[in-house]
Design a protein around this motif. Structure first.
Motif, PDB file in Angstrom:
ATOM      1  N   ILE A   1       0.249   1.828  10.230  1.00  0.00           N
ATOM      2  CA  ILE A   1       1.616   1.611   9.761  1.00  0.00           C
ATOM      3  C   ILE A   1       1.809   2.425   8.481  1.00  0.00           C
ATOM      4  O   ILE A   1       1.029   2.298   7.539  1.00  0.00           O
ATOM      5  CB  ILE A   1       1.872   0.118   9.456  1.00  0.00           C
ATOM      6  N   PRO A   2       2.840   3.278   8.415  1.00  0.00           N
ATOM      7  CA  PRO A   2       3.055   4.071   7.212  1.00  0.00           C
ATOM      8  C   PRO A   2       3.961   3.342   6.212  1.00  0.00           C
ATOM      9  O   PRO A   2       4.750   2.513   6.590  1.00  0.00           O
ATOM     10  CB  PRO A   2       3.763   5.316   7.751  1.00  0.00           C
ATOM     11  N   PRO A   3       3.857   3.702   4.931  1.00  0.00           N
ATOM     12  CA  PRO A   3       4.877   3.220   3.983  1.00  0.00           C
ATOM     13  C   PRO A   3       6.176   3.973   4.209  1.00  0.00           C
ATOM     14  O   PRO A   3       6.192   5.083   4.745  1.00  0.00           O
ATOM     15  CB  PRO A   3       4.246   3.553   2.613  1.00  0.00           C
ATOM     16  N   GLY A   4       7.269   3.360   3.792  1.00  0.00           N
ATOM     17  CA  GLY A   4       8.579   3.941   4.045  1.00  0.00           C
ATOM     18  C   GLY A   4       8.884   5.174   3.236  1.00  0.00           C
ATOM     19  O   GLY A   4       9.876   5.852   3.512  1.00  0.00           O
ATOM     20  N   ASN A   5       8.045   5.487   2.238  1.00  0.00           N
ATOM     21  CA  ASN A   5       8.319   6.674   1.414  1.00  0.00           C
ATOM     22  C   ASN A   5       7.737   7.938   2.011  1.00  0.00           C
ATOM     23  O   ASN A   5       7.829   8.998   1.402  1.00  0.00           O
ATOM     24  CB  ASN A   5       7.794   6.462   0.000  1.00  0.00           C
ATOM     25  N   LEU A   6       7.123   7.858   3.208  1.00  0.00           N
ATOM     26  CA  LEU A   6       6.601   9.059   3.858  1.00  0.00           C
ATOM     27  C   LEU A   6       7.650   9.600   4.835  1.00  0.00           C
ATOM     28  O   LEU A   6       8.275   8.831   5.562  1.00  0.00           O
ATOM     29  CB  LEU A   6       5.315   8.749   4.634  1.00  0.00           C
ATOM     30  N   ASN A   7       7.833  10.891   4.864  1.00  0.00           N
ATOM     31  CA  ASN A   7       8.830  11.494   5.754  1.00  0.00           C
ATOM     32  C   ASN A   7       8.184  11.998   7.039  1.00  0.00           C
ATOM     33  O   ASN A   7       7.006  12.188   7.117  1.00  0.00           O
ATOM     34  CB  ASN A   7       9.534  12.638   5.035  1.00  0.00           C
TER      35      ASN A   7
ATOM     36  N   ASP B   1       0.854  -1.193   0.000  1.00  0.00           N
ATOM     37  CA  ASP B   1       0.000   0.000   0.000  1.00  0.00           C
ATOM     38  C   ASP B   1       0.886   1.239   0.000  1.00  0.00           C
ATOM     39  O   ASP B   1       0.894   2.023   0.943  1.00  0.00           O
ATOM     40  CB  ASP B   1      -0.928  -0.016   1.218  1.00  0.00           C
ATOM     41  N   PRO B   2       1.659   1.439  -1.073  1.00  0.00           N
ATOM     42  CA  PRO B   2       2.656   2.523  -1.089  1.00  0.00           C
ATOM     43  C   PRO B   2       2.054   3.913  -1.006  1.00  0.00           C
ATOM     44  O   PRO B   2       2.731   4.852  -0.569  1.00  0.00           O
ATOM     45  CB  PRO B   2       3.386   2.310  -2.424  1.00  0.00           C
ATOM     46  N   ASP B   3       0.778   4.059  -1.436  1.00  0.00           N
ATOM     47  CA  ASP B   3       0.144   5.380  -1.388  1.00  0.00           C
ATOM     48  C   ASP B   3      -0.600   5.621  -0.074  1.00  0.00           C
ATOM     49  O   ASP B   3      -1.269   6.651   0.082  1.00  0.00           O
ATOM     50  CB  ASP B   3      -0.818   5.544  -2.567  1.00  0.00           C
ATOM     51  N   ASN B   4      -0.517   4.668   0.842  1.00  0.00           N
ATOM     52  CA  ASN B   4      -1.081   4.830   2.195  1.00  0.00           C
ATOM     53  C   ASN B   4      -2.593   5.079   2.169  1.00  0.00           C
ATOM     54  O   ASN B   4      -3.110   5.943   2.880  1.00  0.00           O
ATOM     55  CB  ASN B   4      -0.386   5.983   2.943  1.00  0.00           C
TER      56      ASN B   4
END
Length: 496
Positions: free
Chosen positions: A490-496, A479-482
Motif C-alpha cells: 500500500i503506498p502513501p498518498g503523497n506518491l505519484n 508511514d509517509p516515507d514508504n
C-alpha cells in the motif's frame, strides 16, 4: 560500442556492490546500539559470509523455484529472538537505507517476504513463537512466528471445546496469514481470522511497539486484512477463541465425471453457500491419476484438533496431532497460484468447458471454498478484508511441477495463466477480485521498486475493493516515507 556498454555495466555493478557493502556495514554497526546487553543481537545476524546463511535463508522458502542461484539474496538475515531485535532491525535498516522484507512462515506465494531487487535484509520472525492461552477469557496471545499447527496443537491440548478460525496448512506463519485475512474451514460459522482478532502488537516505522489502544482504530483496521507488511512488523495477535463441539464430523467423497461430478458441482454452487453455517463443504477439482470410487465410510468423527490434520491430508489415520508441530523441510516442488471470486452460478455448459481445459493439465488443481453464513453478515468495511456478501465461493488455482529450471517454470506458469484467462467469463469483474494471501504478481506490480498510486490502484482494487482508498490514507499517516514496501504494498498518498 558493445565494449563500452559492457564496461559501463561492470562499473555500475561495482558501484552497486560498493554502496550495498557500505549500507550493510552501517546497518550492522547500528544494531547493537538499540538492544540491551541482556538481549544480545549478534547471534541472530546471518550475513552472506556466515556458514549458516544459506540454510537459514532456504529453511522458510516454500516454493522451490526460488531456490535457484539467480534469485536475489538478502545482505543479511535477522532471526529475532526478542522484541528489541525487531525494533533495532527496523530503526537500523531505515537509517542505513536498506529495504526490509518481513518473513513469518515463508508461504508468500510469489516470494515477496524474502526477495527484492534492491539491497535488502530479511527480518525472520520464526523464533518469536510463544502462545499464551487464557481459557477463562477465551483468548490467546500468539506471536507472529508461531505456525498455525503450533497454535492448533496448543489450543487442542488446552481445551476440547475451543478452536480458532484460520487456514488449513499447518506451516503457515501466524503473523502474515492473519494480516492478509486468514481463510479457513470455520469461516461460514465464525468468519475469518481477522474477524476474531481483538488486539495486536506492532513495531512501527519509528521502532515503537504499539498495541490497539496506542496505534488507534484506523491502523488496527488496516492490519486486519490489508497486509501487515505495508504498515509495520506484526509482533503478536490477541485472538478470540471460538466454541466447537467435542466431536466434529468430516467427510470426503470422490466423484468422477462418469459418476455425475458435473451435476454434483452445479448443484453445489446453489446449496453450499446456503447450508447451515456449521457446514463447510470444500470442492477439490483435479485430473485424477487413476479412477476413484466413493468410499463406503465417508464420515469420520474426531476432535477439532484431529480434524485440522485430517482436513489437510484425509489419507492419514489420525491418532496423534503431534504432526502439527513439524517445522518446514526444504521445498520439494515449484508452484504458481492464483485466485478468483465467483458471484454467479457457473452453468453446466461452462463447467464442461472448464473440464475440457483441465484434462490436458494434470499438474493443476482448483479449490472451491463456499461463502455464505457469517461471511455474508459482516460488512465489507468492517476490516480491510472486503470480500463478503455477494460472493458464492472463492477459487484457488494451483499449478505445481517437479522439474527444475527456468524453462519448466515458464511452461507451467503460462499454462496456469492461460487457464486463468479462460475463467474470466465465470468470475467477478470490474474489478476481477482476488485474495491477498494468494499473492499474485501477475495482477499488477509497482515499478522501479517505488510503489506509486497509479500502479497500486491496479492491484489494490482487486485485493481490497473500496477499502483501498482508506488503506492509502492510513499508510500516509503512519508511514509517509514508504519504508515498509514491496511490489504490491500500500503506498502513501503523497506518491505519484
Amino acid at each position: 560500442m558493445e565494449a563500452l556498454i559492457s564496461l559501463l555495466l561492470v562499473t555500475m555493478s561495482s558501484i552497486f556492490l560498493s554502496v550495498s557493502g557500505s549500507n550493510l556495514e552501517s546497518f550492522l554497526q547500528c544494531l547493537p546500539q538499540h538492544v540491551q546487553p541482556s538481549n544480545p543481537i549478534s547471534d541472530v545476524i546471518f550475513t552472506q559470509n556466515h556458514s549458516n546463511f544459506q540454510s537459514v535463508l532456504n529453511a522458510y522458502i516454500k516454493n522451490r523455484k526460488f531456490l535457484i542461484a539467480s534469485t536475489p539474496k538478502p545482505l543479511a538475515i535477522l532471526t529475532a529472538k526478542h522484541e528489541s531485535h525487531v525494533q533495532a532491525t527496523v530503526i537500523c535498516a531505515k537509517q542505513a537505507g536498506l529495504e526490509l522484507r518481513i518473513r513469518s512462515g515463508g508461504h508468500d506465494y510469489d516470494g515477496l517476504s524474502y526477495i527484492s531487487t534492491v539491497p535488502f535484509v530479511i527480518l525472520d520472525m520464526f523464533n518469536l513463537r510463544s502462545i499464551d492461552i487464557d481459557i477463562a477469557n477465551e483468548t490467546a496471545w500468539v506471536q507472529a512466528g508461531a505456525t498455525l499447527g503450533e497454535l492448533y496443537f496448543k489450543i487442542a491440548n488446552t481445551s476440547k471445546v475451543h478452536a480458532f478460525p484460520a487456514g488449513v496448512c499447518h506451516s503457515l506463519g501466524v503473523g502474515g496469514h492473519i494480516s492478509g485475512g486468514g481463510y479457513g474451514n470455520l469461516l461460514r460459522k465464525y468468519g475469518i481470522s481477522v474477524d476474531n482478532v481483538i488486539d495486536a502488537q506492532l513495531v512501527d516505522v519509528k521502532g515503537r511497539i504499539l498495541n490497539r489502544e496506542s496505534m488507534g482504530e484506523d491502523l488496527f483496521w488496516a492490519i486486519r486484512g490489508g497486509g501487515g507488511a505495508s504498515f509495520g512488523v506484526i509482533l503478536a495477535w490477541k485472538i478470540k477463541l471460538v466454541a466447537v463441539p467435542e466431536k466434529v464430523t468430516l467427510f470426503k467423497v470422490d466423484k468422477t465425471l462418469a459418476q455425475g461430478a458435473t451435476d454434483v458441482l452445479y448443484k453445489w454452487q446453489y446449496v453450499a453457500p446456503k447450508l447451515p453455517e456449521e457446514l463447510f463443504i470444500r470442492v477439490m477439482i483435479l485430473v485424477p491419476k487413476e479412477e476413484k470410487t466413493v468410499s463406503p465410510n465417508d464420515c469420520h468423527e474426531m476432535s477439532w484438533g484431529q480434524s485440522t490434520v485430517f482436513f489437510l491430508d484425509s489419507s492419514q489415520n489420525v491418532t496423534s496431532i503431534d504432526v502439527l508441530l513439524q517445522r518446514p523441510t526444504e521445498a520439494k516442488i515449484s508452484f504458481k497460484a492464483k485466485s478468483d471470486y465467483v458471484k454467479n452460478v457457473i452453468p453446466r455448459e461452462g463447467l464442461e468447458e472448464i473440464w475440457k481445459k483441465m484434462i490436458d493439465n494434470e499438474n493443476m488443481f482448483m479449490q472451491w471454498n463456499p461463502y455464505g453464513g457469517r461471511m455474508s453478515e459482516i460488512s465489507e468495511s468492517e476490516t480491510a478484508f472486503p470480500h463478503r456478501a455477494g460472493n458464492l465461493f472463492l477459487i484457488q488455482y494451483y499449478e505445481s511441477w517437479p522439474e527444475e529450471g527456468i524453462n519448466a517454470t515458464d511452461l507451467y506458469t503460462n499454462k496456469l495463466r492461460d487457464f486463468y484467462d479462460s475463467m474470466a467469463p465465470y468470475v467477478s469483474s470490474n474489478p476481477r477480485n482476488t485474495y491477498l494471501n494468494y499473492r499474485d504478481l501477475d495482477i499488477g506490480i509497482s515499478s522501479n521498486n517505488q510503489t506509486s498510486l497509479k500502479d497500486a490502484e491496479v492491484y489494490g482494487t482487486k485485493y481490497f475493493n473500496g477499502n483501498f482508498k482508506k488503506l492509502v490514507e492510513v499508510k500516509t499517516r503512519f508511514d509517509p516515507d514508504n519504508f515498509f514496501k514491496n511490489e504490491q504494498s500500500i503506498p502513501p498518498g503523497n506518491l505519484n
